[in-house]
Design a protein around this motif. Structure first.
Motif, mmCIF file in Angstrom:
data_model
loop_
_atom_site.group_PDB
_atom_site.id
_atom_site.type_symbol
_atom_site.label_atom_id
_atom_site.label_comp_id
_atom_site.label_asym_id
_atom_site.label_seq_id
_atom_site.Cartn_x
_atom_site.Cartn_y
_atom_site.Cartn_z
ATOM 1 N N SER A 1 -4.385 0.122 -12.019
ATOM 2 C CA SER A 1 -3.624 0.232 -13.267
ATOM 3 C C SER A 1 -3.449 -1.143 -13.921
ATOM 4 O O SER A 1 -3.240 -1.249 -15.121
ATOM 5 C CB SER A 1 -2.267 0.898 -13.020
ATOM 6 O OG SER A 1 -1.420 -0.004 -12.332
ATOM 7 N N GLU B 1 -4.022 2.030 -6.208
ATOM 8 C CA GLU B 1 -3.649 2.688 -7.457
ATOM 9 C C GLU B 1 -2.993 1.671 -8.402
ATOM 10 O O GLU B 1 -3.344 1.570 -9.571
ATOM 11 C CB GLU B 1 -2.657 3.816 -7.105
ATOM 12 C CG GLU B 1 -2.722 5.032 -7.976
ATOM 13 C CD GLU B 1 -4.107 5.645 -8.069
ATOM 14 O OE1 GLU B 1 -4.675 5.543 -9.178
ATOM 15 O OE2 GLU B 1 -4.620 6.203 -7.074
ATOM 16 N N THR B 2 -2.033 0.914 -7.862
ATOM 17 C CA THR B 2 -1.350 -0.120 -8.651
ATOM 18 C C THR B 2 -2.347 -1.153 -9.168
ATOM 19 O O THR B 2 -2.313 -1.549 -10.338
ATOM 20 C CB THR B 2 -0.301 -0.856 -7.768
ATOM 21 O OG1 THR B 2 0.537 0.133 -7.179
ATOM 22 C CG2 THR B 2 0.505 -1.845 -8.559
#
Ligand code: PBG
Ligand code: ZN
Length: 324
Positions: free
Chosen positions: A67, A63-64
């Motif tokens: 992003s 997820e990081t």
């Protein structure tokens, strides 16, 4: 007198217009080290900022990464049990196969690459099955196992296979294995020119993959050999590799350029653990401007001819690129 050189360096926008090499987050592949368990995120002393993670933590990490604009990862597994052949790597319920299914389900749009080797999975820490007479890795039995491992990864959802063991004929063997199992669409990024390097030291702490005896010089390349470096990559191209690689990167800029000029395939470089740790430790000691040295190093790889950079710096570099 300003001449044709300094005139173009005065205005910052003009400097950007005439810039010859650029780095973007699309150039990066980020390495991840996966072990069993839950809620595990264990930093390794020799590589600040690099962790062994359980699958749930890896899903959060993805997820990081997304992003930040990093959409490619390469997976390394740390199995619970090691044995003489590296069975965990050949098993559909091994750490990598299990992680692949979870990652592809949670993040289907990510490009998930798997490192294909046995050193993390064998109790002796070498990159394949041992030949007792030669006291080193048996080439052809290891080829059979590499093809099996590639099929396990492909079945579990790997988008690309990256064999790193430097066995002779590994690309042909893996290509044939994948094709015959219905995975002719799965590309191979070969660690085609990989040197027997002391720069892998910190990685072996993270991946728990140090050889228990001897070294890897009977399969990885002699750092002294420039012509052979080109031959190794060209052989992998002939065998059907889709992407070539030079590893390590920093001490091998000449080799990156040589291979760039000898092949038209995409070229990756592996900015290895020791290269990363050196910058981290120099930053800790307060002797370098870490961010600038990091960006200059990454730029150097691209200028030397790399299209793709596998790097532990990817997240930090992405933050800088995203803000500029
Ligand atoms: C496994 C493998 C190694 C690395 C990538 N895949 C270690 C080795 O050959 O001993 C090194 C990566 C790094 O140092 O960051 N064959
Ligand atoms: Zn290996």
């Amino acid at each position: 007198m300003f001449t044709r050189f300094r005139r173009k360096r005065l205005h910052p926008v003009l400097r950007e217009l005439v810039q010859e090499t650029v780095i973007t987050t699309n150039d990066f592949i980020y390495p991840l080290f996966i072990r069993s368990g839950e809620g595990i995120k264990k930093e390794v002393a020799s590589m600040p900022g690099v962790y062994q993670m359980s699958i749930d933590e890896v899903l959060k990490e993805c997820e990081t990464l997304k992003s930040l604009g990093i959409n490619s990862i390469i997976l390394f597994g740390i199995p619970d049990v090691k044995d003489s052949v590296g069975s965990d790597a050949l098993c559909e319920h091994g750490i990598i196969a299990t992680a692949l299914r979870a990652i592809k389900e949670a993040h289907p749009e990510m490009l998930v690459i798997t490192d294909l080797c046995f050193c993390e999975y064998t109790d002796h820490g070498h990159c394949g099955v041992l030949n007792p007479k030669l006291k080193t890795v048996d080439n052809d039995i290891t080829l059979e196992n590499l093809a099996k491992q590639a099929i396990v990864h492909a079945k579990a959802g790997a988008d690309m296979i990256a064999p790193s063991g430097m066995m002779d004929g590994m690309i042909s063997a893996i290509r044939e294995g994948l094709d015959s199992a219905g995975f002719s669409h799965t590309p191979i990024m070969s660690y085609s020119t990989k040197f027997a390097s002391a720069y892998y030291g910190p990685f072996r702490d993270v991946a728990e993959s140090s050889p228990s005896f001897g070294d890897r010089r009977s399969y990885q390349m002699d750092p002294a050999n420039r012509r052979e470096a080109v031959l190794e990559s060209l052989a992998d191209e002939e065998e059907g590799a889709d992407i070539l690689m030079v590893k390590p990167a920093l001490a091998y800029m000449d080799i990156i350029r040589d291979i760039r000029e000898s092949s038209n395939l995409p070229l990756a470089v592996y900015n290895v653990s020791g290269e990363y740790s050196m910058l981290k430790m120099a930053a800790k000691a307060g002797v370098i401007d870490y961010e600038r040295v990091m960006m200059e190093t990454l730029l150097g790889f691209k200028r030397a001819g790399a299209d793709i950079i596998i790097t532990y710096h990817a997240k930090e570099a992405a933050k800088i690129l995203n803000n500029s």
